[in-house]
Structure formats: C-alpha cells, structure tokens
Scaffold this motif. Structure first.
Motif, PDB file in Angstrom:
ATOM      1  N   THR A  89       9.743 -59.569  47.676  1.00 16.59           N
ATOM      2  CA  THR A  89      10.514 -59.925  46.991  1.00 16.59           C
ATOM      3  C   THR A  89      10.075 -59.836  45.315  1.00 16.59           C
ATOM      4  OG1 THR A  89      11.973 -60.930  49.174  1.00 16.59           O
ATOM      5  CG2 THR A  89      12.267 -61.629  47.016  1.00 16.59           C
ATOM      6  N   THR A  90       9.576 -60.957  45.771  1.00 14.48           N
ATOM      7  CA  THR A  90       8.805 -60.873  44.767  1.00 14.48           C
ATOM      8  C   THR A  90       8.647 -59.912  43.861  1.00 14.48           C
ATOM      9  OG1 THR A  90       8.354 -63.367  44.541  1.00 14.48           O
ATOM     10  CG2 THR A  90       7.420 -62.046  43.022  1.00 14.48           C
ATOM     11  N   THR A  91       8.425 -58.706  44.403  1.00 12.72           N
ATOM     12  CA  THR A  91       7.654 -57.496  44.210  1.00 12.72           C
ATOM     13  C   THR A  91       8.621 -57.033  43.340  1.00 12.72           C
ATOM     14  OG1 THR A  91       5.574 -57.778  44.861  1.00 12.72           O
ATOM     15  CG2 THR A  91       6.291 -55.379  44.589  1.00 12.72           C
ATOM     16  N   LEU A  92       9.593 -56.549  44.285  1.00 11.27           N
ATOM     17  CA  LEU A  92      10.467 -56.085  44.223  1.00 11.27           C
ATOM     18  C   LEU A  92      11.956 -56.814  42.928  1.00 11.27           C
ATOM     19  CD1 LEU A  92      12.577 -53.466  45.266  1.00 11.27           C
ATOM     20  CD2 LEU A  92      13.656 -54.690  46.735  1.00 11.27           C
ATOM     21  N   THR A  93      11.888 -58.084  42.912  1.00 13.07           N
ATOM     22  CA  THR A  93      12.756 -58.594  41.401  1.00 13.07           C
ATOM     23  C   THR A  93      12.344 -58.476  40.807  1.00 13.07           C
ATOM     24  OG1 THR A  93      12.517 -60.498  42.619  1.00 13.07           O
ATOM     25  CG2 THR A  93      14.117 -58.987  43.341  1.00 13.07           C
ATOM     26  N   SER A  94      11.136 -58.777  40.116  1.00 13.13           N
ATOM     27  CA  SER A  94      10.599 -58.902  39.146  1.00 13.13           C
ATOM     28  C   SER A  94      11.023 -57.418  38.144  1.00 13.13           C
ATOM     29  CB  SER A  94       8.746 -59.198  38.961  1.00 13.13           C
ATOM     30  OG  SER A  94       8.208 -58.202  39.597  1.00 13.13           O
ATOM     31  N   PRO A  95      10.390 -57.934  36.810  1.00 11.66           N
ATOM     32  CA  PRO A  95      11.478 -56.783  35.846  1.00 11.66           C
ATOM     33  C   PRO A  95      10.662 -55.613  35.963  1.00 11.66           C
ATOM     34  CG  PRO A  95      10.760 -58.904  34.711  1.00 11.66           C
ATOM     35  CD  PRO A  95      10.703 -58.815  36.239  1.00 11.66           C
ATOM     36  N   LEU A  96      11.027 -54.443  36.263  1.00 13.09           N
ATOM     37  CA  LEU A  96      10.266 -52.938  36.058  1.00 13.09           C
ATOM     38  C   LEU A  96      10.105 -52.904  34.714  1.00 13.09           C
ATOM     39  CD1 LEU A  96       8.890 -50.577  37.617  1.00 13.09           C
ATOM     40  CD2 LEU A  96      11.363 -50.134  37.089  1.00 13.09           C
ATOM     41  N   ARG A  97       8.864 -52.718  34.012  1.00 16.73           N
ATOM     42  CA  ARG A  97       8.771 -52.416  32.657  1.00 16.73           C
ATOM     43  C   ARG A  97       8.131 -50.836  32.875  1.00 16.73           C
ATOM     44  NH1 ARG A  97       8.310 -57.554  31.178  1.00 16.73           N
ATOM     45  NH2 ARG A  97       8.328 -59.387  32.533  1.00 16.73           N
ATOM     46  N   ILE A  98       9.020 -50.266  31.310  1.00 17.03           N
ATOM     47  CA  ILE A  98       8.752 -49.012  31.364  1.00 17.03           C
ATOM     48  C   ILE A  98       9.019 -48.379  29.990  1.00 17.03           C
ATOM     49  CG2 ILE A  98       9.776 -46.646  31.602  1.00 17.03           C
ATOM     50  CD1 ILE A  98       9.663 -47.564  33.961  1.00 17.03           C
ATOM     51  N   GLN A  99       7.749 -47.977  29.148  1.00 17.57           N
ATOM     52  CA  GLN A  99       7.822 -47.431  28.004  1.00 17.57           C
ATOM     53  C   GLN A  99       7.997 -46.222  27.783  1.00 17.57           C
ATOM     54  OE1 GLN A  99       3.510 -48.699  25.960  1.00 17.57           O
ATOM     55  NE2 GLN A  99       3.210 -46.603  25.418  1.00 17.57           N
ATOM     56  N   VAL A 100       8.349 -46.278  26.870  1.00 20.42           N
ATOM     57  CA  VAL A 100       8.650 -44.794  26.196  1.00 20.42           C
ATOM     58  C   VAL A 100       8.800 -44.416  24.766  1.00 20.42           C
ATOM     59  CG1 VAL A 100      10.464 -44.520  27.881  1.00 20.42           C
ATOM     60  CG2 VAL A 100      11.944 -46.093  26.104  1.00 20.42           C
ATOM     61  N   ASN A 140       1.816 -54.104  29.755  1.00 18.24           N
ATOM     62  CA  ASN A 140       1.626 -55.222  31.091  1.00 18.24           C
ATOM     63  C   ASN A 140       2.986 -53.839  31.773  1.00 18.24           C
ATOM     64  OD1 ASN A 140       4.341 -55.046  29.363  1.00 18.24           O
ATOM     65  ND2 ASN A 140       4.158 -57.764  29.973  1.00 18.24           N
ATOM     66  N   ALA A 141       2.803 -52.581  31.288  1.00 15.55           N
ATOM     67  CA  ALA A 141       4.162 -51.917  31.252  1.00 15.55           C
ATOM     68  C   ALA A 141       3.845 -50.855  32.658  1.00 15.55           C
ATOM     69  CB  ALA A 141       4.193 -50.657  30.429  1.00 15.55           C
ATOM     70  N   ASP A 142       4.183 -50.795  33.690  1.00 14.70           N
ATOM     71  CA  ASP A 142       4.566 -50.804  34.605  1.00 14.70           C
ATOM     72  C   ASP A 142       3.533 -48.641  34.979  1.00 14.70           C
ATOM     73  OD1 ASP A 142       4.921 -52.667  36.861  1.00 14.70           O
ATOM     74  OD2 ASP A 142       6.483 -52.985  35.708  1.00 14.70           O
ATOM     75  N   ALA A 143       4.907 -48.704  33.795  1.00 11.87           N
ATOM     76  CA  ALA A 143       4.705 -47.051  33.832  1.00 11.87           C
ATOM     77  C   ALA A 143       5.390 -46.777  32.430  1.00 11.87           C
ATOM     78  CB  ALA A 143       5.955 -46.191  35.050  1.00 11.87           C
ATOM     79  N   ALA A 144       4.586 -45.363  32.757  1.00 12.42           N
ATOM     80  CA  ALA A 144       5.296 -44.605  30.967  1.00 12.42           C
ATOM     81  C   ALA A 144       6.098 -43.013  31.061  1.00 12.42           C
ATOM     82  CB  ALA A 144       4.698 -44.787  29.649  1.00 12.42           C
ATOM     83  N   ILE A 145       6.927 -42.793  29.977  1.00 12.40           N
ATOM     84  CA  ILE A 145       7.518 -41.287  29.530  1.00 12.40           C
ATOM     85  C   ILE A 145       6.768 -40.878  28.661  1.00 12.40           C
ATOM     86  CG2 ILE A 145       9.111 -40.358  29.680  1.00 12.40           C
ATOM     87  CD1 ILE A 145      10.850 -42.064  30.846  1.00 12.40           C
ATOM     88  N   GLN A 146       6.136 -40.034  28.490  1.00 13.59           N
ATOM     89  CA  GLN A 146       5.772 -40.336  26.862  1.00 13.59           C
ATOM     90  C   GLN A 146       5.521 -38.234  27.083  1.00 13.59           C
ATOM     91  OE1 GLN A 146       1.378 -41.885  27.284  1.00 13.59           O
ATOM     92  NE2 GLN A 146       2.527 -43.155  26.007  1.00 13.59           N
ATOM     93  N   LEU A 147       5.253 -37.901  25.739  1.00 13.85           N
ATOM     94  CA  LEU A 147       4.958 -36.116  25.796  1.00 13.85           C
ATOM     95  C   LEU A 147       3.680 -35.933  25.956  1.00 13.85           C
ATOM     96  CD1 LEU A 147       7.262 -33.576  24.859  1.00 13.85           C
ATOM     97  CD2 LEU A 147       6.802 -34.371  21.370  1.00 13.85           C
ATOM     98  N   CYS A 148       3.630 -34.663  26.549  1.00 10.57           N
ATOM     99  CA  CYS A 148       2.279 -34.258  26.155  1.00 10.57           C
ATOM    100  C   CYS A 148       1.938 -33.210  26.728  1.00 10.57           C
ATOM    101  CB  CYS A 148       1.654 -35.379  27.507  1.00 10.57           C
ATOM    102  SG  CYS A 148       1.858 -36.475  27.864  1.00 10.57           S
ATOM    103  N   ASP A 149       1.067 -32.664  26.369  1.00  9.24           N
ATOM    104  CA  ASP A 149       1.382 -31.271  26.558  1.00  9.24           C
ATOM    105  C   ASP A 149       1.039 -30.573  28.088  1.00  9.24           C
ATOM    106  OD1 ASP A 149      -0.997 -28.706  27.508  1.00  9.24           O
ATOM    107  OD2 ASP A 149      -0.433 -28.133  25.053  1.00  9.24           O
ATOM    108  N   ARG A 150       1.379 -29.752  28.146  1.00 14.83           N
ATOM    109  CA  ARG A 150       1.831 -29.735  30.228  1.00 14.83           C
ATOM    110  C   ARG A 150       0.614 -29.413  30.635  1.00 14.83           C
ATOM    111  NH1 ARG A 150       6.210 -26.524  28.258  1.00 14.83           N
ATOM    112  NH2 ARG A 150       5.205 -24.308  29.072  1.00 14.83           N
TER     113      ARG A 150
END
Length: 298
Positions: A89-100, A140-150
């Motif tokens: 419950t704690t894991t699911l409801t804690s904020p999801l942090r995304i860096q973009v 503390n980000a859970d994931a990031a969306i970044q522009l990268c070389d394929r």
C-alpha cells in the motif's frame, strides 16, 4: 548455530488448513488441489515427527500438538500478511517521481496526465524538469524521460518515440514576397532555436539537400518551449519537434510549410535506475505511457 525452520511451503499450507479447518477450503484459498494440500501436510508431519491433524468422517481436526503449534505460528503468518499489505500500500500510494525535459512536460506529458490521474487516483505523480542527464544516485526520481541516441541508449532504456523535426511558423509570418517554396527559403526569415538544439536547422537543411548559412539571423532561447512561443508570436521560423506540436497544428496557430520531417538518430527513452526492480506503480505508469503513445496519431 542456525535456526531450525521447517520447509516454508508446507508450513504455509498447515497454517491455512488450521485456519480454514478444512483441506478443501485451504486448497481453494491456495489455488492448488486437495491432494497437493495433503502431500504438503504429510511432508511437514514427517519433518516434525508429530501428527498435526486427525482426519475423521466429520472433518479434519487439530491434534493437541497441532493446536499448540498453530497458536504460535498463526500470529507470525498474520504479521507477515499485514506487513506485506502495508508495504504494498505504501509503495503504490507514495508519489511516483518522473524527471523530464521542460518542453516534453509542457507540450506532451502534462496535457495527458489528467487521464492517468482519473484512472489511477491512488498514484500521485510528481514531475521534475532538467536538461541534464539523469543521475539516479543523486536523484529521488523513479524514472526519467530523456532524449538519447538510439544506438547508445537502446539497452539501457525503453524507446518511446523518435525525435522528428521540421520547420514551423505562424501562418501570418509568411510574406507574399518571400514564399516558402524551397528549403533554403527559410533563410529569408529570422530563425528561432533552442540553446540545447543548435544543430537542428543545419541537420534539416542538409537532409533536404541544402546548405545552412551560419550568417543568417538566429534568435536563441533557453528552451524549445520559448522558441515555439516565439514562432506563434510571428518572431520567425522555429525547428519544431513534430510530436510536441500536434495541438498547435490542429488549431492552425502553427503550420508546417514543407511537411518534410526529418527523423533523427535521437529518440525519447524511458530510463530506470540501473539494477533496481521496477515498482508496481512504475509498471502501471509505463503501461499507460505506452498506450498514450500508441494512440497519439500524427
């Protein structure tokens, strides 16, 4: 000296049978056959050297030894179940942090987030913006969306969509005495570029078989977001990321004079901390993100 612990699966089956008071109901709870339950109980009884159940015509009953054993291990299993539920419950409801990137957040992600919030109100999303490559050891980000070389990012991230660019401008900018017919005609107008995308005009012109005149008037902005706003306000021609500007094209405040997009070797990737398991809430967000991209018709 190591602790003497019986096989955990037979022990779990014993706790379930003792609690349910039935091999049949225990089998249903555990999603196994009744014979599988019987085998697990036999295994535990053999390990302990103690009879735990009496099987009679009226049902199954704990022996005195089984009753005493259940009174001690039952609370332990209850505590494990409660701890697991609290953790999930704690894991699911804690904020999801995304860096973009700021432009990606403003022109693509944020306008879609309300749909995620409606479908998953139990998962609050926190967006942070940065143009610097993500450093998960300092973030503390859970994931990031970044522009990268394929070619270099393919094994470390999940491909979302390619970086597709082409000139964009306000329809009111184009003058009758300077029509945009050939690629090099964009050089008749002021060019608007982002500080972080200085090669876009040269890349597109070379793609179209033309040369880039570095002496052309160029106004540089801190971000693509501001360059696009400048184009909307008739300051000049910007090199637009086609995927980010669908609303502007539909409303007509920006146009694509050539409709000759260049797909670059760059792409947007969803990147996770290396060596860490993806959390349930991150999997839910990832599935939603992929669905939004698939439904985003250009």
């Amino acid at each position: 000296m190591s602790r003497k612990v019986p096989p955990l699966n037979p022990l779990r089956v014993f706790e379930c049978v003792a609690r349910q008071g039935s091999f049949t109901r225990a089998a249903a709870e555990l999603f196994v056959s009744q014979s599988a339950v019987s085998r697990q109980i036999a295994t535990l009884e053999e390990y302990l050297g103690v009879k735990l159940f009496i099987r009679e015509q009226g049902g199954v009953f704990l022996t005195d030894a089984g009753e005493a054993y259940q009174q001690e291990i039952g609370p332990a299993f209850s505590a494990i179940a409660s701890a697991t539920e609290r953790l999930q419950t704690t894991t699911l409801t804690s904020p999801l942090r995304i860096q973009v990137y700021t432009t990606f957040a403003a022109k693509w992600l944020i306008k879609r987030l309300n749909r995620f919030n409606q479908d998953h109100p139990e998962i609050p999303v926190r967006i942070s913006t940065s143009v610097a490559p993500i450093n998960f050891s300092k973030s503390n980000a859970d994931a990031a969306i970044q522009l990268c070389d394929r070619n270099s990012q393919g094994e470390k991230g999940e491909h979302l969509f390619d970086d597709i660019i082409e000139p964009v401008c306000s329809p009111n900018l184009i003058r009758d005495d300077a029509p945009l017919e050939k690629p090099e005609d964009i050089l008749k107008y002021p060019l608007l570029q982002s500080h972080y995308r200085k090669t876009d005009f040269g890349d597109w012109l070379r793609f179209m078989g033309s040369r880039f005149n570095n002496e052309n008037e160029i106004t540089e902005f801190p971000s693509s977001l501001l360059a696009y706003q400048g184009a909307i306000d008739n300051l000049g021609i910007a090199m637009g990321q086609t995927r980010m500007l669908q609303d502007e094209f539909k409303s007509g405040i920006l146009v694509r004079p050539f409709e000759k997009p260049l797909t670059r070797s760059l792409a947007y990737f969803l990147i996770y901390p290396e060596g860490q398991l993806i959390s349930p809430k991150m999997r839910i967000f990832r599935e939603w993100l992929i669905k939004e991209i698939e439904e985003d018709v250009l």
